[in-house]
Each structure stands twice: as C-alpha cells, then as structure tokens.
Design an enzyme around this catalytic site. Sequence first.
Site: not given
Lengths: 586, 688
Positions: B313, B354, B385, B387-390, B401, B528
């Site tokens: 992985d 990140e 989930a 807007t997928r921005m912060s 961003k 898996d």
Amino acid sequence: MTWSGIVQIVLFLVAVVGLGIPLGAYIARVYAGEAKLAQRILGPVERVLYRAAGVREDHDMSWRTYAIAVIVFHVLGTVVVYALQRVQGALPLNPAGLGAVTPEVSWNTAVSFATNTNWQAYGGETTMSYLTQMLALTVQNFVSAAAGIAVLVALIRGFTRRSAGGIGNFWVDLTKATLYVLLPLSFVLAIVLVSQGVVQTFGAYASARLLDPTTGADDAAVIDQVLALGPAASQIAIKQLGTNGGGFFNVNSAHPFENPTPFSNFLQVLSILLIPGALCFTFGKLVKDVRQGWAVLAAMMVIFVPLLVFVVAQEQAGNPVLHALGVDQVASSLQAGGNMEGKEVRNGIVNSGIWATATTAASNGSVNSMHDSFTPLGGMAPLWLIELGEIVFGGVGSGLYGMLVFAIVAVFVSGLMVGRTPEYLGKKIEAYEMKMASLVILIPPACILIGAAIACAIPQGTATLGNPGTHGFSEILYAFSSGSGNNGSAFGGITVSGTFYATAIGICMWIGRYWLIIPVLAIAGSLARKKLIPPSPGTLPTHTPLFVGLLVGVVLLVGALTFIPALALGPIVEQLQVSTAAHAGN
Amino acid sequence: MSTRARPLFDRAIVTRALVDSVKKLDPRRMIRNPVMFVVEVGSAFTTVLFLHALVTGRGEASPWFILAISLWLWLTVLFANFAEAMAEGRGKAQADNLRKARKDVMTKRLLEPHRGASREEVLSARLRAGDVVLVEAGELIPGDGEIVEGVASVDESAITGESAPVIRESGGDRSAVTGGTKVLSDWLVIRITVNPGETFLDRMIAMVEGAKRHKTPNEIALDILLAGFTIIFLLATVTLLPFSWYAVGVSGGVPVTLTVLVALLVCLIPTTIGGLLSAIGIAGMDRMIQANVIATSGRAVEAAGDVDVLLLDKTGTITLGNRQATDFIPAPGVTDAELADAAQLSSLPDETPEGRSIVVLAKEKYGLRGRDIHALGAKFVPFTAQTRMSGVDLDGRRVRKGAVDAITKYTSAQGGAVPDSVRATVEEVAKQGATPLVVADGKRVLGVIKLKDIVKGGIREQFAELRRTGIKTVMITGDNPLTAAAIAAEAGVDDFLAEATPEAKLAMIRDYQAKGHLVAMTGDGTNDAPALAQADVAVAMNSGTQAAKEAGNMVDLDSNPTKLVQVVEVGKQMLMTRGSLTTFSIANDVAKYFAIIPAAFATTYPQLKALDIMGLHSPTTAVMAAVIFNALIIVVLIPLALRGIKYRPAPASTLLRRNVLLYGLGGVVLPFPCIKAIDLLLTVMGVS
C-alpha cells in the site's frame, strides 16, 4: 602419460562433442516434428507402422499409462528372447548346430538384452545361433535403447509442458527413436565397419589349418582352428550406438573380426558416447535453453575426463611388483609399456584405457581389453563409474534422465541454500519429486550392495571365484555393479552362468532398469502438471559453472559415500597390498 | 517496530528443555524423525551389546568401549532433543505470558445491542458468539468481537507489547477488538464474534506453543531426502558385515564389530540436520513472533521465503502517512508572501496533518509566525463533503483552499474565475505526483499550494535490494494514474496499481499467480479480505477488522505494513538454514570415513592404515573421536539453528556461492582437525 596418449584423448573428446552437437539438434528436431527431410523419407514407413499397430499418433498418455506401456513392451520382449533361445535348435540360420540355451542363462540373457544391459553369461559363438543373435538380441539392442530415449523425451516434456495431463505417447516416441535415429546411424556404421573387415555373413564357421599344430587338453592333436563367423557388423553397430555392449563374439571388441583396425576401434569407441553426449544437446534444444544442455554435458565431462586420465596413467605406470623386479615397463618405440596384461597389443594402453572408461561411463559394457587385468586402481575407476549410477553419459536416454534426477536433487539442496522453494527449469521441486528422486538414487546402490553382500555370505557366491582374496571381492562387486547399473561389462574372473549369479544378476538388471523408469516417469507426470515459474534474479541459475560444480559434487559425494567402504575392501586395499609387496620385493 | 529479543539461552528455558529432552526419548515420538529414530535404535542396540559383554564376559569388544560408544550415541539423541526442546521452550515462555491475559472476568451482557439496554452479569467463559456486552473504562474486553457502539481508547499491550493505547470505534476498519485487552477510557458495546477457546488469543497461544505444528512442504521434502540418505548409509554399513566375513576368510583377523558398525552408521547418517531440523522450523516461527508477527502456520512462514511479488500500500508503506506542503506557487500578480499569508490563515485552525504542514512551510519559507485565530477574531470554516473546501472568515475576507474544481465553483459563484495560468500550474503539479490545492480570497484566486507525498527515506534502496533478490514490488494506491506513476518512479517500485479497488487488487493477484508468481500483501479493511484470502502470504494488520484477520495467514501486531519485507527475510532465512546445515551434515561424512574405515578393518587389512590421514592414535580412539564429534557438533550448531544463518539480500548465485563455500567446503574440512583434536584429548586421558 605419453604425448600420443594426450593427443588421442583430446581427439576422442573433440569428436564426441563435435558430432554430438549436430546429432543432438537433429534428435530435437525429430521430436519437435521439425525434421522435414527425414520425415519426407521415413514418414510413410512410420505411418504404416502406426496403422498396422493401431497406434493413434496424437494419443497423449498419462505417466501411468506410459509406464505400463514401457513395462508391457519389455516383458513381452523378454518372453520372446527367452523363447527364441530355448527353441533355437529347431530353427533355421543355425549353421553351427547350436542347441537350446539353458533356462537360467536364457532368463539372464533375455533380461539382460531387454534392459539394455547386455551382460553376457554366455559366449556368443558357442551358444547363440545366427537367428537368435539377429532376431532376439539385435532387435532388443534397438528397442531397449529406443525406450531409453523415449523415457528421456517424456521427462523433458515434464519440464516443457505446463499444467498438462500427459507426457506423450510411448509407441510414437519408441518408433521415432528407432526409425529416425538408431536405424540410420547403425546402417551407416555397419557399412563402414564391414569396409574395415568386420564380418557380416550367414555362412557357416570357417576352418583354417594351423601353421603350428598343437595338442588339446585330451592330448589329441589339434591341426585345424574353427573361425567363428556370422552377421556381426549389423549387430556391432547398434551394440555400440545403443549403449548395449553385448558382443557378437565372446571376447567382444577385442576380437579381430569384431574390431579389426585402429579406425574401427576409433569409430566404435566414439559410438559409445555419441548418442548419450548428443542427447544433452537435444535436452537443451527441447527446453529452449541450450546452456542447460551444455551444463549437464559439462558436469559429465568434469567427472569423465579426470577418471579417463587417471585410468590411462595408472595403466601406463604399470605394475609396481614388476618394477621392483626390474622389468622395463616404460613406453618406447618398441613397446607400449605399462600394464599390458589383458590388453591387445594393437590397442595398447591408451585405446584400452579410453575404451574401458567410456564403456563404463556410458552403460555400454562392450570391451576391447579385460578390465579384470587392470591395475587395482586402474580397474577401480571403471567400477566406480558404474557405481555412480551410470549417469556420466550413461545409457542412451537412461544416462541423461538419471543425471537430470541428480540435478533435481542438487537443485533441491542448493535451492534451500538460497532461501527459496527449489525450482528446476521453472518447475517447482517438491516432496513428490524428492520421493521419486530418492528412489532413483537409492535403488541401484541397494541392488549392488545387497547382491554383493549375499554373494559374500553364501557358498554359491564364492565357489566360482577365479581369484580368491581382495581381487575376488572386486570381481563380485563389479558383477553386481555391472548388472544393477545396466552396464553389462564383466570384470571376469568368476563364472556367472551358474544358477545363483545368473538369477541374482538377472533380478538386479530388471530392478536397475524398470524400478528407475517408473519413478522417472512419475516425476515427468508430476512436473508436467505444474505451472511454469518465470525466472527472476532470485531464481537459481542452473547453467553456471557454480551449478555444474554443485551437480558434480552431489554425484561424487553420493557415489563416494555409498561405496567407499566397499571399494576400500576391494581395489583400494589390493593396491595397497601390491605396493607393500613391491616394497618387500625391494 | 518493537522486537522483543529474548536471550538465546534463558535459564528457565534451558532447565525446562533439559527435562523435555529426556521426555522426548519416547520412541513413539522419535519415529516422527526417522534419522534420529535410527540413532535411538542404535543406542539401545549398543546398550544391549554392552550388557551382554558385561554379563557374559564374551562380548565382541571390551565392555567399556561398547559402553562409551553407547553413551555417546544416547547423548547424540539427547542433544537433538535438547535443540528441539530449546526452540519449543522459547515459544512456551511466550505462551505463558499470553495466558496471563486470558483470565475469566465478570462481564455485563446486554439483552439488546445498545448501551441503555438491560444487562446481566456473566462469566466471560460463558459468552457465546452473538452475545453483546458492555465494557467500560478499566475493564477487560471478555472476548474477540466487533464494536457495535461507542469509541474508546484500548490498551492492547497484552497482545502487541505496544504500550501506547489505540482508538477503537464502531464502523470502519478499526472496529475489531481482541479479548484480553483493556478499555482505558469511555465505553464500548461489543458483539462477541467467537466462542471461548477459539479466540485470537487462544489461537496465538496454540501457535507459539507449537501445539499444532505441522511439517511444512519443504520440510517434508527434505525429510524424504534425509530418509533416502539414511537408507543408503544403512545399506553401506550393514553390508560391511558380510564383506568383512569374506575379508576375514581371505586375510584373517576378526570381523568388524557390531558396535563399530553402529557407530559408523550413526556418524554417516545426517544426524546434524536430522537433529536440528524441527528446531530450525520452530525457531523460524519464533523469529516471526519476535518481530511481532503471528503466523497461522509454518507453511505460511515458508511461503514467505518464496514470495516474488510484494503488493505494498502506498500510504504508510512507501510514503509517510500524510502529504505535506512543499511549495507555494502564486497566480500572476500575486506575491509569494501574499499567497503564503493567505495559505497560512486558511490553515491555522486546520488540525489535519496537511493543514499543519502548510503552516510549517509558511513559517520556514516566509518567516510567518503562527497566529492565534481566536485573538484575530476569525471564524473557521471546516471541510465538508459538500463544499470540499476549508478556510477562515476574517475582517470580511473569506479565504478558502480546496481542489481546483471546488474553488472554480466557489469563485464563479461570486463572478470570479480561475486564471488559465493557475489551471496550467494545477496540471503541472498533478503530473509530478503531487496534489494541488488552490487558494482563493473571495473571488480572487491567489495561487496553488503543492502538497506532496513524501517517500520514506531509504525505501528506494530497499526496493533495489529486493529487486536484486528477485522480488518485484507493486505499489497499490487510490490515486489517479498520473500521480501514482510519479510516486512509483520516485520510490523505485517495479509496477503500480492506480485507482485501486478491492476487485482490481484481487484481479491483479490472480493475474500474477496465473503467471507462476507467489504474491504477498498486507491489508486491514474488510474490503481487503478477498484479496488477502487469495494472496499466498497475507499479513493482516492487528488494527484491522476481524474479517481481514480471518482472511490473512499472518497478523502483524504492530500494524506496520513495512513488516512484509522482514517477513520475507525470515522465511528465506529458515530455508537457507535448513539447506546449509544439510550440506554441512553430508559433507562431514568424508572425514568420518577416513577415521572409521581404517579402524574398523585394522585387524583384517592393516594396509588400510594408509587411509588414516589424520594419524589417529588407535582404532578405539578413532571410532570414539568420530562419534563424539558427531554428537558435539549438534550442540555447537544449536545457536545457529535457533538464530538462523546470516541473510543478506543478494542474487541467488551469490548466496549459493557463499553458502556452498562456507557449509559445503567448510563441512568437508572442519571435521578433520576436530576429530584429530578429540583423538588427542582421548589419548591424553588415557584411552587407548
């Protein structure tokens, strides 16, 4: 060693390899169905044979079916040979009027020829009619050799096929070996031998007036000598090419009608190793990696050449006892020098040495000198070559399949040493293969040692010994080695036509041949079923000098560890005794 | 990785092994090891010969000579048993520790699968699969199960030896709990999935104790070969008796004695490897355990040595777990500092790795110090989930961003647009295998943050090493092919599977297997499981789900996917140890012949003394020296068998050359000086 000796040995080796390469490639083409020219000529004959026998060419056999076919074929062959000997008196082509052969010698001879051994408990010219020689013995010379090639090809298919159920068709493999390989080669060789003076006739034995009349054992005057003749050349060609070795005449290729000239001698000794050597290249071609073939041949050569040099050197050195007595045994323009007892003057030391080594390395067994009369260590080398399992060249087909089984064991041990489940030519070597390989390695020594032990322990075993003492022990050991290894050469010195030896060696020959063929075919079947593993840097390469060394190591170590005690009590102690006697003589 | 190395000769283990080695003399147990069984029969036989000689006074040799041989033969058997017992003992010690964790506790069984349901107190041993229990802080988890409800920190040190607690929660891939571990905080509602006696702990105990040890395929094959050798040597020695009768008839003297024949037989058969074979196998399992990997069978350990394809992985194995910001690339007309400032602002309250890496980069590159977001009066806009921005809202600025499509949507809603040059930058960054984050302030696009996967240090070299040993590495990742290719190139893997789904993984394993490869992989999720079940060596992470652990054939207690490489090494080492000691064992025989053959036939053929190249004192000392060497070499090699021979990744031919020289040639040479030394010692001690 003399210069002439070195030149002759090199010439011989170059001829074996040089002719082996094209012949091996041709045999590979025959089995790959690519020998176009030969197929155009012999193909019609082949198809007629299949039609007559009801053989379907594309019928693929499982290893069991294949093994049953091999056994049934040879049991029937043995019965026919036995019957022909028993009734030869009533059959044609018997100018010498020879009667029925005794039951135990008939059994021994039948097994001997069916197993490609050609151990002879009889003298040809005084026992077998022309018909028996041709129909019983020569036929077996062809088919027993062809069966060896067939089993080898089946084993090679085990390596090349993937996830397959079958390993080929025995009848087809047998026919191809006979028709495309053995018959054409034998035909050519027989013609050339006739040109050299080897006899080939249906005529009766000739008689010649003696220049120097003598008296027989019964004090009667002997003024004529009977010269035995017969269809010899045709049998001798296949006897050499098929690693059979059974002579037409009692003294085999020491007989001037069987081996008259230096050229015939060279051709015959070359023929001993020709096909077993060539098959290494066939193997390489068929597995599509010629280096693998070279590696196996190299392993054979690494064992063969030093032993050959050793034998010639031992014989050239002569007898230490005679040295002590001041006898001149040095080679010169007037004499061959060395130990010439039991050797033909025309063959000399070198050609007798080459022949003795080649005929025992290969399971041929024909002789042009008497191994019994070699120096103890000079005689030990041929004996040991047989005891290694007849895999250094070995029998036609059988030598290589035996060597491949040793390669499987070497791969197994070395595979473990590099930390991977061992694989040979991309096939995994697992418990089943090891079981069968162990049998192949175990059976011949078992026959030799048990047979010789019984002979030493019972009166019938020692009663017919010509030489009591350590040399007698070597003779017993040699007899059982020769039978179990399907070699067929005799040390001589013991009478082996009695019930004990004829029966016991017959059993050894049978076990030594077919109890090996069955596990070899089982390996072929098991390997054919497996997947092919792609090579990677983690794969142990099996074409490198390192692997050749390892293979040689395994062969020699198994051979040495098994037979050192026995050899110590035979030839080794005899040599030590001779040396001691020589010192005492001084 | 926490390896818990135990000393090789632990006092308690040695004591127990000494007792066990005598217990193991039971012929019914010995027969499982044909080589050593032959030695035991030989020992018993010489004991009878000794008694016969002692009582009748007409023995074949001096009773004391027979006794000495007999004793050393018994010792040979005991030494071999001791080696096995030592290997087992190390497992047993581990099992005892584990057993302490498996105690019966009172637990609260719930009648309905939620916390508020009515409950009853039961003994943990009476729980059955399907029961639901409530475990609260400070209590032991009574059995293996799945979390139905709740989040808790759990101390798993009893199983893993790792003292840091782990988080377990319902749903997802961290929902499995193991019996015997302890809840430290909060509570869990657990559905028990296995009956008592079948739990993971039980299986682990059975495994390390070697109670259910089956011979591995290679071990069976080797056993067959060793049995073959044993039969050959049996023939070679037994037939010496009639040969000797013949020789006596020819040359006089006395026939070889049965005692010497038995001694010769035992010296020749491969007792060294025969005696150490099972110890090597057990020790291999033990080394896995010390690496904190529990294999479900020895077969799996052995298969690990054969593996030639590793599926790894990406995240956690090849790259550090998280991506990190490495660059700020401003849009035209924006300064570096401006972009960095906005990027930092938007990430200040962002606790994701990140986000933190962006703050760190801003500080390192532009000297921007961390600011207190509350002091600034900024409002954090978290990632969702939808807007997928912060980002943050501060003084009317709305800094955001996010992925390029999310920002495009955001700016265009306000009448702005993402400039083409920024789009080009985004594509450029993606091509390099990095993730572009676009930063916007209101409708103005400021630039791009480059988030990069950081390939672990030294991993490239490790893969190169694997490649040399013939092992192919394949990177598995959910990234798009472009990103995947870039990381694959950087890490130096041989192949990669991008946008991997469980189905694609399974298909890839099948494909490799069809081509004859053996595949190893790690996994932790329930999805898996099919791939784990298909792989030849499947290491499940202990933190993973029950389904994954069931499907795998090894469990890594440290949950460290890099462990796969180590697992392969242990497997290889085990095979190499076996192969090398086999070679050594057989090679030893050469010297023993030189010692015993001249001695055995001294009265019949004194000329054979010429073969005694070691110049041994007398036939008696020669035979005894060979037998003593043969017994002692087993003891000497026990540490090697337990530790395994040294393994360095190298191509097969290099390894072979090294081991053939060391163990093959060494095996031929070593016994000569050793036997000579023992002979001298015996002579000094007055044996003649």
